[in-house]
Design a protein around this motif. Structure first.
Motif, short mmCIF file in Angstrom:
data_model
loop_
_atom_site.label_atom_id
_atom_site.label_comp_id
_atom_site.label_asym_id
_atom_site.label_seq_id
_atom_site.Cartn_x
_atom_site.Cartn_y
_atom_site.Cartn_z
N THR A 49 0.81 -1.21 0.00
CA THR A 49 0.00 0.00 0.00
C THR A 49 0.85 1.27 0.00
O THR A 49 0.30 2.36 -0.09
CB THR A 49 -0.92 0.03 1.23
OG1 THR A 49 -0.12 -0.01 2.42
CG2 THR A 49 -1.88 -1.15 1.22
N GLY A 50 2.16 1.13 0.09
CA GLY A 50 3.02 2.30 0.10
C GLY A 50 4.49 1.91 0.20
O GLY A 50 4.84 0.72 0.18
N VAL A 51 5.33 2.91 0.30
CA VAL A 51 6.77 2.70 0.34
C VAL A 51 7.18 1.86 1.54
O VAL A 51 8.07 1.00 1.45
CB VAL A 51 7.51 4.06 0.33
CG1 VAL A 51 9.00 3.87 0.62
CG2 VAL A 51 7.32 4.76 -1.01
N ALA A 52 6.56 2.09 2.69
CA ALA A 52 6.92 1.32 3.88
C ALA A 52 6.70 -0.17 3.66
O ALA A 52 7.53 -1.00 4.07
CB ALA A 52 6.12 1.81 5.08
N ASP A 53 5.59 -0.54 3.01
CA ASP A 53 5.34 -1.95 2.71
C ASP A 53 6.40 -2.50 1.77
O ASP A 53 6.87 -3.64 1.93
CB ASP A 53 3.96 -2.11 2.08
CG ASP A 53 2.83 -2.08 3.09
OD1 ASP A 53 3.12 -2.05 4.30
OD2 ASP A 53 1.65 -2.07 2.67
N ALA A 57 8.90 -5.61 2.51
CA ALA A 57 8.94 -6.78 1.65
C ALA A 57 10.35 -7.06 1.14
O ALA A 57 10.78 -8.22 1.05
CB ALA A 57 7.97 -6.61 0.48
N LEU A 58 11.06 -6.00 0.80
CA LEU A 58 12.44 -6.18 0.33
C LEU A 58 13.34 -6.66 1.45
O LEU A 58 14.25 -7.49 1.22
CB LEU A 58 12.97 -4.86 -0.25
CG LEU A 58 12.41 -4.47 -1.63
CD1 LEU A 58 12.89 -3.08 -2.02
CD2 LEU A 58 12.84 -5.49 -2.69
N ALA A 59 13.13 -6.18 2.66
CA ALA A 59 13.92 -6.66 3.80
C ALA A 59 13.69 -8.15 4.01
O ALA A 59 14.62 -8.92 4.27
CB ALA A 59 13.57 -5.87 5.05
N TYR A 60 12.43 -8.57 3.90
CA TYR A 60 12.10 -10.00 3.99
C TYR A 60 12.83 -10.78 2.90
O TYR A 60 13.41 -11.85 3.15
CB TYR A 60 10.59 -10.18 3.86
CG TYR A 60 10.15 -11.60 3.62
CD1 TYR A 60 9.93 -12.46 4.68
CD2 TYR A 60 9.94 -12.07 2.32
CE1 TYR A 60 9.52 -13.77 4.46
CE2 TYR A 60 9.54 -13.37 2.09
CZ TYR A 60 9.32 -14.22 3.16
OH TYR A 60 8.93 -15.51 2.93
N ALA A 61 12.82 -10.26 1.67
CA ALA A 61 13.47 -10.95 0.55
C ALA A 61 14.98 -11.08 0.78
O ALA A 61 15.57 -12.13 0.49
CB ALA A 61 13.19 -10.21 -0.75
N ARG A 62 15.59 -10.03 1.30
CA ARG A 62 17.03 -10.09 1.57
C ARG A 62 17.35 -11.13 2.63
O ARG A 62 18.35 -11.85 2.54
CB ARG A 62 17.55 -8.72 1.97
CG ARG A 62 17.53 -7.67 0.87
CD ARG A 62 18.39 -6.46 1.24
NE ARG A 62 17.93 -5.84 2.48
CZ ARG A 62 17.01 -4.88 2.56
NH1 ARG A 62 16.42 -4.45 1.44
NH2 ARG A 62 16.67 -4.36 3.72
N ARG A 63 16.51 -11.22 3.65
CA ARG A 63 16.77 -12.16 4.74
C ARG A 63 16.55 -13.60 4.31
O ARG A 63 17.27 -14.50 4.73
CB ARG A 63 15.87 -11.83 5.93
CG ARG A 63 16.20 -10.53 6.63
CD ARG A 63 15.51 -10.42 7.98
NE ARG A 63 14.05 -10.52 7.88
CZ ARG A 63 13.23 -9.48 7.74
NH1 ARG A 63 13.74 -8.25 7.70
NH2 ARG A 63 11.92 -9.65 7.67
N ALA A 169 17.49 -1.78 -3.76
CA ALA A 169 17.56 -3.12 -3.20
C ALA A 169 17.81 -3.10 -1.70
O ALA A 169 17.40 -4.01 -0.98
CB ALA A 169 18.66 -3.91 -3.90
N GLU A 170 18.47 -2.07 -1.21
CA GLU A 170 18.74 -1.94 0.22
C GLU A 170 17.62 -1.24 0.97
O GLU A 170 17.72 -1.02 2.19
CB GLU A 170 20.06 -1.19 0.44
CG GLU A 170 21.28 -1.96 -0.04
CD GLU A 170 21.43 -3.29 0.69
OE1 GLU A 170 21.23 -3.31 1.92
OE2 GLU A 170 21.73 -4.30 0.03
N GLY A 171 16.56 -0.86 0.27
CA GLY A 171 15.42 -0.24 0.93
C GLY A 171 15.50 1.27 1.04
O GLY A 171 14.66 1.88 1.72
N GLU A 172 16.44 1.87 0.36
CA GLU A 172 16.57 3.33 0.40
C GLU A 172 15.63 3.96 -0.63
O GLU A 172 15.54 3.50 -1.77
CB GLU A 172 18.01 3.75 0.09
CG GLU A 172 18.23 5.25 0.12
CD GLU A 172 19.63 5.65 -0.32
OE1 GLU A 172 19.93 6.86 -0.29
OE2 GLU A 172 20.42 4.76 -0.70
N ILE A 197 12.70 -0.56 -7.36
CA ILE A 197 11.25 -0.53 -7.56
C ILE A 197 10.81 0.92 -7.63
O ILE A 197 10.84 1.64 -6.62
CB ILE A 197 10.52 -1.25 -6.42
CG1 ILE A 197 10.94 -2.73 -6.37
CG2 ILE A 197 9.00 -1.14 -6.60
CD1 ILE A 197 10.33 -3.51 -5.22
N VAL A 198 10.42 1.36 -8.81
CA VAL A 198 9.90 2.72 -8.96
C VAL A 198 8.49 2.75 -8.39
O VAL A 198 7.63 1.96 -8.80
CB VAL A 198 9.91 3.16 -10.43
CG1 VAL A 198 9.24 4.53 -10.58
CG2 VAL A 198 11.35 3.23 -10.97
#
Length: 460
Positions: A49-53, A57-63, A169-172, A197-198
């Protein structure tokens, strides 16, 4: 508790959107993509629903280390907008659009479809160049370049892009424009989803419509060689306001087409004139005078109707396979091959357009964006389609045979029309120097190649 289960639980604590797991009631609905021949099963679907999500999700993917697919409109021919296992980051809920009619700009989030953006901008008699099927995702279309019915007058979608917001990719969260992160702004204009992800796009708008001149004129397929030679000469001096595409196909069974013409093999031209209707009529008059036509729908029409004209021919769920190529010009040999491949069509759902490029596209310096092919004259897009698996292999062979026949005349390929064809084909879409520059950019923004489900440019 397994590691993956604990990671999903941790993700859920920080996720405002919807997390959908295999076996849940809506899983099959949300894992499906436009191309029915793609049947993949993500391990988790994260509807953001937004950038925070997206960052969560990317943090989950990295882990967890599984594959990451990013979905906007889900129109990727090779199915890059989904995956087996791993996580599907679904941007469809991101539907925000804001039009500024004074500045003639629009901001649109990554889940917006082309028709949704058109509907908002047309409320003010404005438009930005986009594609040819309204349920295509704005994000994927734009990041690959964006060809459509306004391109010869106003350029590609990327030529009208002002800025983007992107999560790395790092969530920035970063902004890219001509003035901020200019290297990234160069790369995302044609480089696809390789760098992040744009989440939001800002476009320049132009006065278009709400009524334009356009439609389709069709002749018997047997007249294709003669017609295409006429067409080649006619388009040499048409104004930039006119964008056309030649199409070989069987006329579909649509209410707008007389029943006696359903299934009739034709060579047709789709016409779009981005200027006054009366001028469009004059410019297209020689085309209409070529020979008596089977069908002529060219008239003053709402721009929204013109934009959705191809929608019935490319619905969700059909099985699609395609190959594409650019050519410099319509030589006699190219025309003869084009006509022969049209006559070999044996499915009511298979077709191929030949888009006329040039105009504003060719006047943008080749190295100012990552998009390749600005000097190409035409783009061929061979699309085989069936309602399901029955007959699909036969249509796929028609596509492959057509592409091979055109291979000696190819000058490149539009990256959005690529399937899974290997690194050499991706290189040919960009050219060696642009590809090398994109590789350096990939090393900077995604050195681990987290975003590899795309027309991938590896960092090494």
């Amino acid at each position: 508790m397994s590691t993956i289960t604990s990671e999903i639980q941790a993700l859920g604590e920080n996720f405002r959107g919807e997390l959908i797991h295999p076996g849940e009631p809506t899983y099959d609905e949300h894992r499906k993509v436009w191309n029915g021949s793609i049947d993949r099963r993500p391990g988790l679907i994260a509807r953001c629903t937004g950038v925070a999500d997206i960052r969560s999700a990317l943090a989950y993917a990295r882990r967890t280390g599984g594959p990451v697919a990013v979905r906007g409109g889900g129109h990727s021919f090779p199915g890059h907008s989904t995956c087996d296992g791993g996580i599907l980051i679904d941007l469809a809920p991101l539907k925000g659009i804001r039009v500024d009619p004074v500045r003639r700009t629009a901001r649109a989030q990554a889940g917006v479809l082309l028709g949704e953006l058109d509907r908002e901008t047309q409320a003010f008699g404005l438009a930005t160049p986009s594609g040819i099927v309204t349920h295509t995702g704005l994000a994927g279309l734009t990041l690959g370049g964006g060809i459509g019915w306004l391109m010869r007058k106003y350029g590609l979608s990327i030529d009208n892009l002002i800025s983007v917001d992107m999560v790395t990719a790092e969530g920035e969260l970063v902004i890219a424009s001509e003035d901020v992160n200019a290297d990234l702004f160069w790369g995302i204009r044609g480089g696809g989803g390789n760098f992040g992800i744009v989440t939001e796009f800002e476009f320049r708008l132009h006065p278009v419509g709400p009524i334009v001149y356009g439609g389709l004129v069709a002749w018997p397929m047997e007249q294709s060689p003669e017609f295409m030679r006429f067409y080649r000469d006619w388009i040499t001096d048409v104004p930039d306001e006119l964008t056309t595409a030649v199409i070989h196909r069987w006329l579909p069974a649509l209410p707008t087409i007389p029943a006696e013409l359903h299934g009739r093999p034709v060579v047709a031209v789709v016409v779009s004139y981005a200027g006054p209707v009366e001028e469009g009529e004059k410019v297209v008059a020689p085309l209409k005078a070529f020979a008596p036509s089977l069908l002529d729908t060219c008239t003053a029409t709402p721009y929204l109707a013109l934009q959705s004209m191809f929608d019935p021919s490319f619905p969700h769920g059909r099985w699609y396979y395609m190959r594409a190529c650019d050519v410099g010009e319509l030589t006699d040999d190219v025309i003869d091959i084009a006509a022969e491949r049209g006559l070999a069509i044996d499915s009511p759902y298979t077709a191929y357009p030949i888009f006329h490029l040039g105009g504003a596209i060719s006047r943008v310096p080749e190295d100012s964006t990552a998009f390749g092919g600005r000097s190409s004259g035409h783009t061929f897009n061979f699309v085989g389609a069936t309602l399901g698996p029955e007959g699909f292999e036969q249509q796929r062979e028609w596509v492959r045979d057509s592409w091979r026949a055109m291979e000696p005349h190819q000058s490149g390929v539009y990256v959005n029309f690529l399937t899974d064809e290997g690194t050499d084909r991706i290189r040919s879409a960009y050219g060696a120097s642009t590809y090398d520059r994109l590789t350096e950019l990939k090393r900077k923004y995604d050195p681990g190649n987290l975003f590899h489900l795309n027309q991938n440019i590896p960092p090494s």
